[in-house]
Design a protein around this motif. Sequence first.
Motif, mmCIF file in Angstrom:
data_model
loop_
_atom_site.group_PDB
_atom_site.id
_atom_site.type_symbol
_atom_site.label_atom_id
_atom_site.label_comp_id
_atom_site.label_asym_id
_atom_site.label_seq_id
_atom_site.Cartn_x
_atom_site.Cartn_y
_atom_site.Cartn_z
ATOM 1 N N ILE A 311 -67.383 8.797 -6.746
ATOM 2 C CA ILE A 311 -67.331 9.523 -5.478
ATOM 3 C C ILE A 311 -67.252 11.029 -5.730
ATOM 4 O O ILE A 311 -67.951 11.828 -5.099
ATOM 5 N N LEU A 312 -66.393 11.418 -6.663
ATOM 6 C CA LEU A 312 -66.244 12.841 -6.990
ATOM 7 C C LEU A 312 -67.534 13.413 -7.571
ATOM 8 O O LEU A 312 -67.921 14.541 -7.266
ATOM 9 N N LEU A 313 -68.203 12.626 -8.418
ATOM 10 C CA LEU A 313 -69.467 13.077 -9.018
ATOM 11 C C LEU A 313 -70.541 13.289 -7.960
ATOM 12 O O LEU A 313 -71.269 14.289 -7.997
ATOM 13 N N GLU A 314 -70.654 12.343 -7.025
ATOM 14 C CA GLU A 314 -71.675 12.460 -5.988
ATOM 15 C C GLU A 314 -71.434 13.703 -5.137
ATOM 16 O O GLU A 314 -72.367 14.437 -4.787
ATOM 17 N N THR A 315 -70.163 13.966 -4.821
ATOM 18 C CA THR A 315 -69.819 15.158 -4.040
ATOM 19 C C THR A 315 -70.149 16.426 -4.816
ATOM 20 O O THR A 315 -70.730 17.370 -4.261
ATOM 21 N N ALA A 316 -69.795 16.451 -6.095
ATOM 22 C CA ALA A 316 -70.059 17.628 -6.928
ATOM 23 C C ALA A 316 -71.562 17.891 -7.047
ATOM 24 O O ALA A 316 -72.013 19.038 -6.968
ATOM 25 N N LYS A 317 -72.337 16.844 -7.223
ATOM 26 C CA LYS A 317 -73.796 16.995 -7.348
ATOM 27 C C LYS A 317 -74.402 17.540 -6.056
ATOM 28 O O LYS A 317 -75.287 18.410 -6.085
ATOM 29 N N ASN A 318 -73.932 17.030 -4.924
ATOM 30 C CA ASN A 318 -74.441 17.512 -3.637
ATOM 31 C C ASN A 318 -74.114 18.990 -3.435
ATOM 32 O O ASN A 318 -74.947 19.770 -2.957
#
Length: 393
Positions: A311-318
Amino acid sequence: MTTSRHISHLDLDAFFVSVECLKNPVLKGKPLIVGGSGDRGVVAACSYEARRFGIHSAMPMKLARRLCPQALVISGDMEDYSRYSKLVTEIIADKVPVFEKSSIDEFYIDLSGMDRYFGCSLFVADLKKTITKESGLPISYALASNKLVSKVATNEVKPNGQLEIPFGNEKSFLAPLSISKIPGIGKETSELLNRMGVETVHTLSEIPAPMLHNLLGKNGIELWRRANGIDESPVVPYREQKSISTENTFQADTIDIQFLQAQLVRMTESIAYELRKQNKLAGCVTVKLRYANFDTVTKQSSIAYTGADHILLETAKNLFRQLYDRRMLVRLLGIRFTHLIPGNYQISIFDDTQEMIRLYQAIDSVKNRFGETTLKRARGISSLPVHPRNSRQ
């Protein structure tokens, strides 16, 4: 002369379930389970009606369905739960000078000295009414001389209850309770003590502290103190500015998107592990970029409280995709987690399977034993050197 403290513990009743019932009143009074929808999912929370069938949090969903076939199962919405948690936090912050947010749905407030003015009992009773009125959520509380007794007392009067343990009555309140009601006594310790004939807090409190030390080590001394209602731990003021962050300044400015994304994955994975190691959840992610001309830009996003890499990775990538819009050489990349609260990975999972939970636990176990660099995502590996500048507060 010892001055008595006045500490209240407040606990939102069956929090996830209460939020769902607030959104859909038809669910009130029914056996309700919040958690993963498949058989391999886990129970994140359940209503008091469902608990009567023996269902509890972290139970495999397949077993929960077997215990109560008529139970209603919903996947849950962590964004809604985070929003309501923040709403209650704001209400308490507006009324109370010193409070501690010990989890997404629990708080301690220090009212010491207020008995001279408005009165602690009246104040916390009024606070309970205000929270219920402004949030729509039921909440229980207990008022005592320390955090330990107030927490135990709250658990005894849930749901939607309130209780005051007068100063000096700590031992007599705890005495008849089962030793399992004392925080810090897990299943194994409880079974060990039961085999010795120790079933109530009263019996535990009568065992000499040196004997408990010989039996359980340092933990034995702490259990003796708790059984005797002794707890000097302070209410730790809640500060949302606490953060976990890291940033890297590259040896050579770069425009290599694959390299930048690999660095983002590596850094996010690293501080997400640090987050879980501290038993915390993050409610906000910020990505920082510094271009070759030293212009620095940041972008942040509030998220449902979580400690999960994916979840944190997806947010950071966005955030990175939105932020990197100049196509200029990049000098520095950073990521920060803020709005931290105590909690663990499991409470933020509703659709994940038991296997996913065990995978995270296994990964963290390996990292705890051999170091955090022993396991990493292949996407986070790159060949270009960097200069790390880490900040973990």
